[in-house]
Structure formats: C-alpha cells, structure tokens
Write a protein that holds these residues in place. Structure first.
Motif, short mmCIF file in Angstrom:
data_model
loop_
_atom_site.label_atom_id
_atom_site.label_comp_id
_atom_site.label_asym_id
_atom_site.label_seq_id
_atom_site.Cartn_x
_atom_site.Cartn_y
_atom_site.Cartn_z
N VAL A 296 62.72 46.31 72.78
CA VAL A 296 63.19 45.09 72.12
C VAL A 296 62.26 44.58 71.02
O VAL A 296 62.64 43.67 70.28
N ARG A 297 61.09 45.15 70.88
CA ARG A 297 60.10 44.62 69.93
C ARG A 297 60.64 44.48 68.51
O ARG A 297 60.37 43.50 67.83
N ARG A 298 61.41 45.43 68.06
CA ARG A 298 61.90 45.37 66.67
C ARG A 298 62.96 44.29 66.46
O ARG A 298 63.29 43.95 65.33
N TYR A 299 63.51 43.75 67.55
CA TYR A 299 64.57 42.76 67.45
C TYR A 299 64.07 41.32 67.55
O TYR A 299 64.80 40.39 67.23
N VAL A 300 62.83 41.11 68.03
CA VAL A 300 62.37 39.75 68.31
C VAL A 300 61.34 39.27 67.28
O VAL A 300 60.78 40.06 66.54
N SER A 301 61.07 37.96 67.29
CA SER A 301 60.17 37.35 66.32
C SER A 301 58.70 37.71 66.59
O SER A 301 58.34 38.09 67.70
N GLN A 302 57.89 37.56 65.56
CA GLN A 302 56.44 37.80 65.70
C GLN A 302 55.82 36.84 66.71
O GLN A 302 54.91 37.21 67.43
N ALA A 303 56.33 35.61 66.77
CA ALA A 303 55.81 34.63 67.72
C ALA A 303 56.06 35.09 69.15
O ALA A 303 55.18 34.99 70.00
N LEU A 304 57.25 35.62 69.43
CA LEU A 304 57.55 36.12 70.77
C LEU A 304 56.72 37.35 71.10
O LEU A 304 56.25 37.51 72.23
N ILE A 305 56.49 38.20 70.12
CA ILE A 305 55.63 39.38 70.33
C ILE A 305 54.23 38.92 70.73
O ILE A 305 53.66 39.43 71.70
N ALA A 306 53.69 37.93 70.02
CA ALA A 306 52.34 37.42 70.33
C ALA A 306 52.31 36.78 71.72
O ALA A 306 51.38 37.03 72.50
N VAL B 290 73.82 46.71 78.87
CA VAL B 290 73.60 46.49 77.45
C VAL B 290 73.53 44.98 77.20
O VAL B 290 74.33 44.22 77.73
N PHE B 291 72.54 44.56 76.40
CA PHE B 291 72.37 43.15 76.06
C PHE B 291 72.57 42.96 74.57
O PHE B 291 72.31 43.86 73.78
N ASP B 292 72.98 41.74 74.18
CA ASP B 292 72.96 41.42 72.76
C ASP B 292 71.62 40.75 72.46
O ASP B 292 70.83 40.45 73.36
N LEU B 293 71.35 40.53 71.19
CA LEU B 293 70.05 40.01 70.76
C LEU B 293 69.73 38.65 71.37
O LEU B 293 68.61 38.43 71.83
N ALA B 294 70.69 37.75 71.40
CA ALA B 294 70.44 36.41 71.95
C ALA B 294 70.05 36.49 73.42
O ALA B 294 69.11 35.81 73.86
N CYS B 295 70.74 37.31 74.19
CA CYS B 295 70.47 37.40 75.63
C CYS B 295 69.12 38.07 75.93
O CYS B 295 68.38 37.61 76.78
N ILE B 296 68.82 39.15 75.22
CA ILE B 296 67.55 39.85 75.49
C ILE B 296 66.37 38.98 75.04
O ILE B 296 65.34 38.94 75.70
N THR B 297 66.54 38.24 73.93
CA THR B 297 65.49 37.32 73.47
C THR B 297 65.27 36.24 74.50
O THR B 297 64.12 35.92 74.84
N HIS B 298 66.34 35.67 75.02
CA HIS B 298 66.24 34.63 76.04
C HIS B 298 65.53 35.17 77.29
O HIS B 298 64.67 34.49 77.86
N LEU B 299 65.87 36.37 77.69
CA LEU B 299 65.25 36.98 78.86
C LEU B 299 63.74 37.15 78.66
O LEU B 299 62.94 36.81 79.54
N PHE B 300 63.32 37.62 77.50
CA PHE B 300 61.89 37.81 77.24
C PHE B 300 61.17 36.47 77.06
O PHE B 300 60.04 36.32 77.52
N GLN B 301 61.82 35.49 76.43
CA GLN B 301 61.21 34.16 76.32
C GLN B 301 61.02 33.55 77.70
O GLN B 301 59.98 32.94 77.98
N SER B 302 61.99 33.69 78.56
CA SER B 302 61.90 33.16 79.93
C SER B 302 60.78 33.83 80.70
O SER B 302 60.07 33.18 81.47
N SER B 303 60.58 35.13 80.49
CA SER B 303 59.53 35.85 81.22
C SER B 303 58.14 35.39 80.79
O SER B 303 57.20 35.44 81.57
N VAL B 304 58.01 34.92 79.55
CA VAL B 304 56.74 34.41 79.06
C VAL B 304 56.43 33.04 79.67
O VAL B 304 55.29 32.73 79.99
N ARG B 305 57.46 32.24 79.91
CA ARG B 305 57.28 30.90 80.47
C ARG B 305 57.19 30.87 81.99
O ARG B 305 56.60 29.96 82.56
N ASP B 306 57.80 31.83 82.67
CA ASP B 306 57.90 31.81 84.13
C ASP B 306 57.31 33.10 84.71
O ASP B 306 57.89 34.17 84.52
#
Length: 190
Positions: free
Chosen positions: A65-75, A31-47
């Motif tokens: 996780v789509r409903r928890y993250v920003s529109q910018a991260l979705i894009a 189980v992840f909290d919002l900050a950790c799952i967002t960081h994981l998905f942001q990292s996957s976009v960069r690396d």
C-alpha cells in the motif's frame, strides 16, 4: 466496453461493496479500495490492537500500500513500527501528548528526549520517564502523585508491564498477560 465492477467484502454484511478507484489486493485474497486501505492503516497507527493491519488474520505488508498513501501516513507507520520493536519505551511526559520518543536509557549518563510533536515542547528524561527540568534541577525521582498511584497499585496487587511499565489490573482469566506494547508476562510473578 463497460469496466467490470470489482467488489470488496464488508465484514458487517454479506454483500460486497463496489470498489472505488484502484483495487488493492491483500494476502487473504480480499480487495480494498484506496479509502478503505488508508483508513485501515491510519487506524493501526492510532490503535495498538490493530497493528499490524490485518485482513482475515493475515498481516497486510506495507509494501502493498505504500505507493497509494500519503507521506505523512508513511512516516507515522514507520514510527509505529519502531515503537513496536522497542522493548522498554519512553513516551512524552506531558499527559496531553504521550507520544512515543524512543528507548529507555538505563545507563548512568542522562538521555533527554525533546518531543517532536508540533504542539508540544516537553522535554522527557529517558532514564526515569518524567519531565526533564534541566541540568542541575532534575533528579530521577518519582513525584508524589505518581508514587501515590504506585502505592495504590501495589496494595491492590496490580502488576507493571516489564516492557513499558504500564500498570495492569487483572480482572478475570489466566495469569498469562499480553500488554498493549506486545510484552507477554505472568501476572502472578509480575
């Protein structure tokens, strides 16, 4: 009645960390909290090596996780998915940008990509992957500096990825290569 504390597991320690806010379960049972799952998905976009995001070697579906993250991260995540599905890729020809633009255009007609990055206005030829100089001024020819690098690579026995054309130097191991773009090939056969 006090709320029961849900824990998330930190890979570097034996003790789980407390979950802050929403608890987001992933396929492996962690189980992840919002900050950790967002960081994981942001990292996957960069690396590229972190895409798609995983936990315990199991992919985490974006739908979780789509409903928890920003529109910018979705894009950004959708763009990364499109990039990973594209075999022969074109990136912005500006060395300071290098943003994914689309697929290589191998037909006789010219495809020109305008870089959508806010701080970049570079136009890139979709056929030769070099800076587009404009109608009448652009020839799909490799410039002298790039040709020098390619000559050094050939003399050194380096290979070019058949998917994205990046240069690869094998230092050790077998000839089976997996490029950062996901293309697999035999180094000896190039």
């Amino acid at each position: 009645m006090p709320r029961q504390s849900i824990k998330k597991v930190d890979a570097t320690s034996k003790e789980p960390d407390p979950i802050d806010g929403a608890a987001i379960p992933v396929p492996c049972g962690h189980v992840f909290d919002l900050a950790c799952i967002t960081h994981l998905f942001q990292s996957s976009v960069r690396d590229d090596s972190l895409y798609p995001p995983r936990c315990c070697h199991r992919n985490i579906p974006f739908t979780k996780v789509r409903r928890y993250v920003s529109q910018a991260l979705i894009a950004d995540f959708r763009l990364k998915g499109r990039e990973k599905k594209t075999m022969h890729r074109v990136y912005c020809s500006s060395p300071s940008c290098n943003r994914f633009l689309g697929a290589l255009h191998q037909k006789s007609s010219r495809k020109v990509y305008d870089c959508p990055a806010p701080s970049c206005s570079t136009r890139t030829c979709g056929k030769c992957r070099t800076k587009y100089e404009g109608v009448g001024n652009h020839n799909c020819v490799i410039d002298a500096a790039t040709q020098q690098v390619l000559d050094i690579a050939q003399a050194s026995g380096w290979a070019r990825c058949p998917g994205c054309s990046h240069l690869i130097e094998k230092i050790a191991g077998c000839n089976h290569m997996v490029c950062r773009c996901g293309t697999t090939f035999d180094y000896a056969c190039k």
